[in-house]
Write a protein that holds these residues in place. Sequence first.
Motif, PDB file in Angstrom:
ATOM      1  N   UNK A   1      45.885  60.957  63.323  1.00  0.00           N
ATOM      2  CA  UNK A   1      46.739  59.896  62.802  1.00  0.00           C
ATOM      3  C   UNK A   1      47.303  60.238  61.434  1.00  0.00           C
ATOM      4  N   UNK A   2      48.090  59.297  60.905  1.00  0.00           N
ATOM      5  CA  UNK A   2      48.604  59.395  59.540  1.00  0.00           C
ATOM      6  C   UNK A   2      48.110  58.158  58.809  1.00  0.00           C
ATOM      7  N   UNK A   3      47.388  58.356  57.721  1.00  0.00           N
ATOM      8  CA  UNK A   3      46.787  57.220  57.030  1.00  0.00           C
ATOM      9  C   UNK A   3      46.930  57.376  55.525  1.00  0.00           C
ATOM     10  N   UNK A   4      46.950  56.234  54.834  1.00  0.00           N
ATOM     11  CA  UNK A   4      46.960  56.240  53.375  1.00  0.00           C
ATOM     12  C   UNK A   4      45.981  55.170  52.899  1.00  0.00           C
ATOM     13  N   UNK A   5      45.176  55.533  51.908  1.00  0.00           N
ATOM     14  CA  UNK A   5      44.168  54.620  51.386  1.00  0.00           C
ATOM     15  C   UNK A   5      44.715  53.774  50.245  1.00  0.00           C
ATOM     16  N   UNK A   6      44.483  52.471  50.324  1.00  0.00           N
ATOM     17  CA  UNK A   6      44.923  51.536  49.300  1.00  0.00           C
ATOM     18  C   UNK A   6      43.786  50.567  48.978  1.00  0.00           C
ATOM     19  N   UNK A   7      43.887  49.929  47.819  1.00  0.00           N
ATOM     20  CA  UNK A   7      43.000  48.800  47.530  1.00  0.00           C
ATOM     21  C   UNK A   7      43.853  47.683  46.947  1.00  0.00           C
ATOM     22  N   UNK A   8      43.251  46.531  46.771  1.00  0.00           N
ATOM     23  CA  UNK A   8      43.997  45.369  46.308  1.00  0.00           C
ATOM     24  C   UNK A   8      44.591  45.526  44.924  1.00  0.00           C
ATOM     25  N   UNK A   9      44.136  46.528  44.164  1.00  0.00           N
ATOM     26  CA  UNK A   9      44.690  46.778  42.834  1.00  0.00           C
ATOM     27  C   UNK A   9      46.033  47.506  42.917  1.00  0.00           C
ATOM     28  N   UNK A  10      46.254  48.259  43.993  1.00  0.00           N
ATOM     29  CA  UNK A  10      47.471  49.070  44.127  1.00  0.00           C
ATOM     30  C   UNK A  10      48.688  48.176  44.344  1.00  0.00           C
ATOM     31  N   UNK A  11      49.719  48.376  43.525  1.00  0.00           N
ATOM     32  CA  UNK A  11      50.934  47.575  43.673  1.00  0.00           C
ATOM     33  C   UNK A  11      50.689  46.085  43.511  1.00  0.00           C
ATOM     34  N   UNK A  12      49.620  45.728  42.764  1.00  0.00           N
ATOM     35  CA  UNK A  12      49.247  44.303  42.599  1.00  0.00           C
ATOM     36  C   UNK A  12      49.191  43.592  43.949  1.00  0.00           C
ATOM     37  N   UNK A  13      48.617  44.286  44.946  1.00  0.00           N
ATOM     38  CA  UNK A  13      48.562  43.727  46.300  1.00  0.00           C
ATOM     39  C   UNK A  13      47.790  42.411  46.343  1.00  0.00           C
ATOM     40  N   UNK A  14      46.607  42.384  45.711  1.00  0.00           N
ATOM     41  CA  UNK A  14      45.781  41.175  45.700  1.00  0.00           C
ATOM     42  C   UNK A  14      45.516  40.745  44.265  1.00  0.00           C
ATOM     43  N   UNK A  15      45.872  39.504  43.951  1.00  0.00           N
ATOM     44  CA  UNK A  15      45.575  38.923  42.639  1.00  0.00           C
ATOM     45  C   UNK A  15      44.613  37.765  42.878  1.00  0.00           C
ATOM     46  N   UNK A  16      43.602  37.663  42.009  1.00  0.00           N
ATOM     47  CA  UNK A  16      42.553  36.677  42.267  1.00  0.00           C
ATOM     48  C   UNK A  16      42.038  36.052  40.980  1.00  0.00           C
ATOM     49  N   UNK A  17      41.459  34.870  41.137  1.00  0.00           N
ATOM     50  CA  UNK A  17      40.674  34.208  40.100  1.00  0.00           C
ATOM     51  C   UNK A  17      39.223  34.210  40.559  1.00  0.00           C
ATOM     52  N   UNK A  18      38.332  33.870  39.654  1.00  0.00           N
ATOM     53  CA  UNK A  18      36.921  33.742  39.999  1.00  0.00           C
ATOM     54  C   UNK A  18      36.766  32.662  41.065  1.00  0.00           C
TER      55      UNK A  18
END
Length: 291
Positions: free
Chosen positions: A124-141
Amino acid sequence: MSEEKKIGISNSDRAHVLVQAMPYIKRWAGETIVVKYGGNAMINPELKEAVMNDIVLMQLVGVNVVLVHGGGPEISGMLKKIGKESRFVGGMRYTDAETMDIVQQVLAGKVNKDLVQLLENTGGKAVGLCGLDGSMLKADKLPAAEDLGFVGEIREVNTKIVEDAIASGYTPVISTVAAGYHGEVYNINADVAAARIAAELGARKLILMTDIVGLLRDKDDENTLIPVVNVSDVPKLKRDGIISGGMIPKIDCCVEAVRRGVERAHIIDGRTPHSILVELFTDEGIGTMFY
């Protein structure tokens, strides 16, 4: 001995399987499906290999797969190595600052990149990301009756980086840590993150891989599987005690996804090899579907 007898399936049976799958392949080609990957399917080597093969096959027939993963056992294992005890409050990991550092390292680092490498090695072709990348996920406590530390509640989802990866032919592999608004990093429940990402992407399906066959009318009898649930029936199923305990948050994620526009959400048994393909490409399907 003939090859057919050795493998126990005739060429006509193979052809029947392919013919049965064809309308489903046409239906899902070009559509986005979010798979939350966790549980035993992430630990057992044979099941892990089956999941990677499923995802690569889906990619090859034109399905846009987004893989959102957990990593609880790996986090617990690393905490044990540094002599820190895992602590859980109401089924959720208490995440102090030191634990959050480990969560970020293990999820966004080792687990995420291991999955990317597995998918690449499978073709396959895959790329690893997390919620910090590109401000994908923003959260509060996360507001909770008892303090959970750096456990977050998602406030914003920006899927541009995910969409860019899909448009370039990659399967995004996402670990669920999120950025706070004042420099913090938060641990996010992977089921919750998968549901929100699916909704923001306009995914046709959300699939949660679990270690159970689905929603059971009698939790001690796997023959009482409820294959289809309208989300409007969920409150009554809770009142009747059919949805209880650890099933509540998973089903709440399915309900949230459907209410936010995902066509179907599924809880499937990740202990069954190729359960994703069975759900997508066969008449029978698997697990419990919420609509």
